[in-house]
Structures are given as C-alpha cells and as structure tokens.
Scaffold this active site. Structure first.
Site, PDB file in Angstrom:
ATOM      1  N   SER A  47      -1.249   5.117  -2.637  1.00 20.03           N
ATOM      2  CA  SER A  47      -2.498   5.166  -3.397  1.00 20.03           C
ATOM      3  C   SER A  47      -3.353   6.345  -2.942  1.00 20.03           C
ATOM      4  O   SER A  47      -2.898   7.483  -2.976  1.00 20.03           O
ATOM      5  CB  SER A  47      -3.232   3.823  -3.251  1.00 20.03           C
ATOM      6  N   ASP A 215      -0.212   0.904  -8.634  1.00 21.25           N
ATOM      7  CA  ASP A 215      -0.609   1.097  -7.236  1.00 21.25           C
ATOM      8  C   ASP A 215       0.451   0.600  -6.250  1.00 21.25           C
ATOM      9  O   ASP A 215       0.894  -0.547  -6.310  1.00 21.25           O
ATOM     10  CB  ASP A 215      -1.913   0.319  -7.000  1.00 21.25           C
TER      11      ASP A 215
END
Length: 407
Positions: A47, A215
């Site tokens: 991320s 993510d």
C-alpha cells in the site's frame, strides 16, 4: 566483516502512514554510517509502503520524498490532493443507471411484504448505485510513472539494481499477489503500486490483464516472508498503524464516546497490528537466525491515532512527528542497535540524529524552517531553502546515470 543481505519492509497506512514512514526513514538514514536507506538489497512494500519502497529502490532519497510532500524537486512534482483523490465519476455515472431497476425491485418486495421496508433494505438498494470505489488511482499512477521515468530511474522491476517487491491482493480469489516476481514481474512499478494501494471502497480496484487487485494490507500489512525468501538476514520493518491505549482517558473521552469513526479506527488498527505481530512471531520461529527490527508508534501515540489516515493537510506535521519519535527511539536504544548492526557488518552513529533533533527544537512550529531543518542533513544552512539538498540530490542522480551506463 562482510555485510549481511538486508531488507527494508514498509507497511501500509494511507497518507498519514506514508508521511510517518518518510519521517522514520529520514531518521534511519541519519543513523546509518557509510550506508543509506537507498542501499538495502531488498525492498518490500505494501500500500503506502509500496509507494515509498518504489522510490527508495529508484535511488530517490528520503529527504527528497520529504521535500516532495511540500514542493517540487528535480523534476518530481509536489504530491498534491489531485494525485490522490481523483473522483471516480465515470464509474459512478454507470452505476447510477442501475438505481431505477433496484428501486423497482424494492417496491415489488414492499408490496409483497405488506408495505414494510427496513433501513438495511434501503441501504442495500442504494448500494446498487455506488461505484466500486469513490476514487480512482489513475492520477496517482500517472504521477508515479512520471517520477520513475526520469533519467537515472526506471518503472520496470527488472531494471533496478536492488530487488523490489510490491504486495497486493487479487480480488476475485483473495490471494496475495507479489509484483516483481513471476508471473507479475513485467507489470510497471507505478501500476503495481496503485494496485497495492487500492483501499477497498475508498479506491476502485485496479485491473491488470484479466485480474482485479486491491490493497495488499488485506492479506497482511507487511510481508516479511517475501524478504526472507529473497535471502534477507537483517530486516527493518516500519509499520505506522497501531491500536491506541486509551484506558486512562478523561471522563467522557473513551473511544466509544468519540463515535463510530474512532471505533472503526481502533478496530482496523487492532486487526492490522495483531496480524503483523502474529506474522512476525511465525517468521521468527521459522527463521531464528534472521534479525527483525520493528519500528512503529507506541500504543500511547495520540498524534498517529487521532489523525485520519487519508488526511492530506497534516502530512508535514506527521512526517516531523515520525522523525522525532523514531529518532528518539533509536537514540534511546542506541547500544542495542549498535550490537545488532555490528553482527551484520554495519555501523551506526547518533550524532547526526542528535543535531537534527536540536535543530527541530530550535525552529519550533514554523513550517518553512521545519522542512529546511529536516532536509538540511544535520545542519541549518543559511543558503536558500533546499539549495544544498537539491545539489546533493542532483549528484545522486548523475551518479546513478553513470552507473547505469557502465552496466
């Protein structure tokens, strides 16, 4: 003594997490002697950590990253809200076309059920018109691609002198996807970072080929095992998200009293933090000879807890907080880190960190002077703000270009 194979693993945490990590790696960079955070053998990012890792692997220094939070430098544009929050309008308009059919079905259910409808029924119907994510990562991908295609850098994993891995989650299977290794080694780094940073609901999933990615933190905020599989013997992991210990709160200021947002914040952090520590426990059990250093906020760090992870406006304050808190931690445990680093053929020194902390105390809360102090590499310069840093970074780029030509 020969230096061990080293890895820097950066976890996710939104905009605030990225700012904290930039501050933390600035402190780490000042601690390392005759070695920099751009010289790790392996980088693993998830991320927001994927964004930072991709820049470090491309020889972009942490102080350049710090400067880019607030201004443009060496051809890299300032990171601004439009790069992070591009509204997913096209997909929203497509989804809104489903609402008439969805409300028609709800009306038929009401008639069959005697006219009653629950709030959950209404929310379910409205959700038919919502997009797969409020924002699109398209602008972020363009921004990062532009930065990584400047001279001396590359947007291709195979071109980098170090090993870079970006971790995401494959949406339809729920499996972990590791960009930079087969079969995902040919995906552009900028696209891999956007896939890894596509926070569900907040960002639209990123389609690459026939697969959708979200993510990487869904599968674990820091993939230490990826670094170990690549041969890492010393791993430094930076994690910006920890649950907050609020047990000694004032009357009326429990997390419950603060409402649903803070409850969700605490639940999310607890989930992420517990997963990371369980992962570390398993990794240490299986690989007892690998040293792992975990750098993260303390459980009493109210600054990191109270700041929204996606808030852009506080980025410089969070970067400073990350620097100061990590610098103080490294100084407090200096002897321990000296001994650990020595086992891996590395040296550290804390005089530059001490000077930085003194400089930051001297400038107080002045934003311009604060950035100058953090970017000054241990000394407050009287030259125009950022000039010394810019020249140093230009030298780094030229050196990288010369090395690339020789290869």
């Amino acid at each position: 003594m020969q230096r061990s194979k080293t890895a820097l693993v950066l976890a996710g945490g939104g905009v605030a997490g990225a700012a904290y990590e930039i501050g933390a790696i600035c402190a780490l960079d000042q601690l390392l002697d005759q070695f920099s955070v751009n010289e790790f053998d392996i980088y693993v990012g998830t991320s927001a950590g994927g964004l930072i890792s991709s820049c470090l692997a491309n020889n972009i220094s942490p102080r350049t990253l710090l400067s880019v939070l607030d201004s443009s430098l060496l051809g890299i544009e300032q990171l601004e809200p439009q790069h992070l929050f591009a509204f997913n309008l096209e997909h929203l308009l497509q989804r809104l076309q489903r609402l008439p059919t969805a409300f028609g079905e709800l009306l038929r259910r009401m008639l069959r059920g005697g006219g009653s409808v629950s709030v959950l029924d209404l929310l379910e119907t409205i959700s038919e018109g919502l997009p797969a994510g409020l924002y699109d990562t398209l602008m972020l991908e363009r921004y990062l691609r532009s930065a990584l295609t400047l001279p001396g850098r590359s947007n291709r994993f195979v071109d980098l002198p170090q090993q870079l891995r970006i971790v995401a989650t494959e949406l339809d299977s729920g499996e972990r996807a590791v960009f930079g290794q087969p079969p995902l080694q040919d995906v552009p780094i900028s696209l891999a970072v956007c896939a890894s940073a596509a926070i569900p609901i907040f960002y639209r999933p990123v389609r690459i080929g026939d697969h959708d990615y979200i993510d990487g933190g869904i599968r674990g905020t820091a993939s230490l095992d990826v670094a170990i599989e690549l041969g890492a013997e010393l791993i430094i992991c930076i994690n910006p998200l920890v649950p907050f210990d609020n047990r000694n709160h004032a009357p009326g200021h429990s997390i419950r009293d603060e409402g649903i947002q803070q409850i969700g914040n605490q639940v999310f952090r607890t989930f992420i933090h517990a997963g990371l520590h369980y992962h570390m426990k398993q990794v240490r059990r299986r690989h007892p000879k690998v040293d792992i250093v975990l750098i993260e906020p303390t459980s009493s760090d109210s600054v990191m807890f109270n700041d929204n992870t996606m808030r852009y406006q506080t980025r410089m304050n969070i970067a400073r907080h990350g620097y100061e808190s990590v610098a103080n931690h490294l100084c407090e445990h200096y002897t321990y880190y000296c001994e650990m680093m020595a086992r891996h053929g590395m040296k550290i020194r804390n005089d530059r960190i001490s000077q930085d902390l003194y400089n930051l105390m001297a400038v107080g809360q002045d934003a311009h002077q604060m950035r100058a102090a953090l970017a000054a590499d241990g000394a407050l310069h009287t030259a125009p703000a950022g000039l010394a840093h810019t020249l140093a970074e230009l030298d780094r780029v030229l050196t990288r270009m010369e090395t690339t030509r020789k290869l």
